[in-house]
Design a protein around this motif. Structure first.
Motif, PDB file in Angstrom:
ATOM      1  N   LYS A  24       0.881  -1.200   0.088  1.00 38.68           N
ATOM      2  CA  LYS A  24      -0.034  -0.082   0.007  1.00 38.68           C
ATOM      3  C   LYS A  24       0.779   1.167  -0.082  1.00 38.68           C
ATOM      4  CE  LYS A  24      -3.312   2.939   0.404  1.00 38.68           C
ATOM      5  NZ  LYS A  24      -3.981   3.292  -0.829  1.00 38.68           N
ATOM      6  N   SER A  27       5.335   2.922  -4.335  1.00 41.00           N
ATOM      7  CA  SER A  27       5.155   3.964  -5.409  1.00 41.00           C
ATOM      8  C   SER A  27       4.576   3.341  -6.367  1.00 41.00           C
ATOM      9  CB  SER A  27       6.380   4.775  -5.664  1.00 41.00           C
ATOM     10  OG  SER A  27       7.407   3.683  -6.158  1.00 41.00           O
ATOM     11  N   ASP A  28       4.781   1.723  -6.491  1.00 36.52           N
ATOM     12  CA  ASP A  28       4.278   1.214  -7.720  1.00 36.52           C
ATOM     13  C   ASP A  28       3.649  -0.138  -7.222  1.00 36.52           C
ATOM     14  OD1 ASP A  28       4.040  -0.637  -9.924  1.00 36.52           O
ATOM     15  OD2 ASP A  28       5.227   0.780 -11.261  1.00 36.52           O
ATOM     16  N   LYS A  29       2.484  -0.028  -7.095  1.00 36.61           N
ATOM     17  CA  LYS A  29       1.698  -1.228  -6.373  1.00 36.61           C
ATOM     18  C   LYS A  29       1.902  -2.384  -6.991  1.00 36.61           C
ATOM     19  CE  LYS A  29      -0.865   1.880  -3.474  1.00 36.61           C
ATOM     20  NZ  LYS A  29       0.282   3.022  -3.747  1.00 36.61           N
ATOM     21  N   SER A  30       1.940  -2.804  -8.197  1.00 42.47           N
ATOM     22  CA  SER A  30       2.070  -3.829  -8.801  1.00 42.47           C
ATOM     23  C   SER A  30       3.393  -4.552  -8.919  1.00 42.47           C
ATOM     24  CB  SER A  30       1.722  -3.645 -10.239  1.00 42.47           C
ATOM     25  OG  SER A  30       0.166  -3.204 -10.574  1.00 42.47           O
ATOM     26  N   ALA A  77      -2.625  -5.550  -5.743  1.00 39.45           N
ATOM     27  CA  ALA A  77      -2.110  -4.064  -6.083  1.00 39.45           C
ATOM     28  C   ALA A  77      -3.239  -3.240  -6.706  1.00 39.45           C
ATOM     29  CB  ALA A  77      -1.036  -4.309  -7.263  1.00 39.45           C
ATOM     30  N   ALA A  78      -4.336  -3.622  -7.403  1.00 42.31           N
ATOM     31  CA  ALA A  78      -5.292  -2.741  -7.919  1.00 42.31           C
ATOM     32  C   ALA A  78      -6.026  -2.365  -6.796  1.00 42.31           C
ATOM     33  CB  ALA A  78      -6.025  -3.634  -8.904  1.00 42.31           C
ATOM     34  N   TYR A  80      -5.304  -1.709  -3.737  1.00 38.68           N
ATOM     35  CA  TYR A  80      -4.547  -0.642  -2.802  1.00 38.68           C
ATOM     36  C   TYR A  80      -4.338   0.685  -3.679  1.00 38.68           C
ATOM     37  CZ  TYR A  80      -3.886  -4.054   0.753  1.00 38.68           C
ATOM     38  OH  TYR A  80      -3.913  -4.984   1.872  1.00 38.68           O
ATOM     39  N   ARG A  81      -4.435   0.344  -4.930  1.00 31.45           N
ATOM     40  CA  ARG A  81      -4.424   1.625  -5.733  1.00 31.45           C
ATOM     41  C   ARG A  81      -5.693   2.411  -5.715  1.00 31.45           C
ATOM     42  NH1 ARG A  81      -1.204  -1.294  -9.486  1.00 31.45           N
ATOM     43  NH2 ARG A  81      -3.365  -1.814 -10.749  1.00 31.45           N
ATOM     44  N   ALA A  82      -6.854   1.662  -5.527  1.00 30.74           N
ATOM     45  CA  ALA A  82      -8.149   2.068  -5.307  1.00 30.74           C
ATOM     46  C   ALA A  82      -8.590   2.839  -3.988  1.00 30.74           C
ATOM     47  CB  ALA A  82      -9.153   1.118  -5.935  1.00 30.74           C
TER      48      ALA A  82
END
Length: 278
Positions: A24, A27-30, A77-78, A80-82
């Protein structure tokens, strides 16, 4: 349960919440999720020579689990980006056992006890409470987290069967950890190119090692504890990771505090505990 076993199970629950927080906060969650999968594989490799190979019947399940883990890390990853970890983590962690419990009658022919039904109802109440978060822009994060809960439930069944067929659950787990980073980095290279991915790895390598060690360590501590205390009790205590994630989200990630979010997290953790103890 002895005090030392309790303390180590709680440590494992904390480690699980911490590696999610590392994704989380990245800087780049994927790529950070892929690095944590790679870190877990790096930790597993030195142990493999001392472990027996899984039974041949288990290898198909190891492959299937790797595919599910690939989707799992992509959805982590998706999600935690959202949305915030305080919103996403309780859903991913708490709804998965609900799905397993609800579907076990069809898949395994098991009947739910009254305690398990109460746990299902409690988790459902927590999920419904989080619906209030959707009014504040959390709908996409909630949907992604719920989708990942289905993926987690899927690989729970796969690994449950595969670990039994392997005749050595620890060996199964270590071999299972090797394939997901291969798939994740192959995907990253194809989508972004080799140079950008390797640059991020050089800059953030510590995140993968710390998170990967936490991922493997959390599971290893649980396995060890299950040799010292009842499995159901250990499994239930691990659900405190939901509460750790909420604390981390507030104290370290400075996420906003919502009464609905705190209430939902507590309900989901309680429901998951009830399911494991039923």
């Amino acid at each position: 349960m002895p005090l030392d076993v309790t303390a180590l199970v709680l440590l494992g629950a904390l480690l699980h919440a911490v590696w999610n927080a590392l994704v989380k906060a990245g800087s780049d969650k994927s790529l950070d999720a892929a690095m944590i999968a790679l870190g877990a594989a790096i930790v597993a490799v030195p142990v493999l020579p001392f472990m027996p190979l899984p039974d041949p019947d288990a290898w198909l399940f190891i492959l299937a689990s790797a595919l599910f883990q690939f989707v799992y890390f992509q959805l982590v990853a998706a999600s935690y980006r959202a949305g915030d970890i305080g919103l996403v983590y309780p859903l991913m962690r708490g709804v998965a056992p609900l799905l397993v419990a609800a579907s076990s009658g069809v898949i395994l022919g098991e009947r739910l006890s009254a305690g398990a039904l109460a746990g299902v109802a409690t988790i459902s109440a927590g999920v419904l409470t989080l619906a209030f978060e959707a009014r504040n822009g959390g709908a996409r994060a909630i949907l992604l987290a719920l989708a990942n809960a289905f993926v987690i439930a899927g690989y729970t069944y796969i690994d449950g069967i595969g670990a039994r067929l392997s005749l050595n659950p620890v060996s199964y787990t270590l071999w299972m950890a090797l394939l997901p980073p291969v798939l994740l980095f192959a995907w990253a290279f194809s989508q972004r190119g080799v140079a950008p991915v390797l640059f991020h790895v050089r800059q953030q390598w510590w995140r993968g090692l710390v998170g990967g060690a936490g991922s493997i360590g959390a599971y290893g501590l649980a396995l060890w504890a299950m040799t010292k205390a009842p499995v159901a009790t250990v499994a239930a205590l691990r659900e405190t990771s939901i509460l750790f994630a909420i604390v981390i989200s507030i104290v370290f990630l400075k996420e906003r505090i919502s009464p609905f979010r705190i209430a939902a997290g507590c309900l989901i953790a309680l429901g998951a505990l009830m399911l494991k103890l039923a």
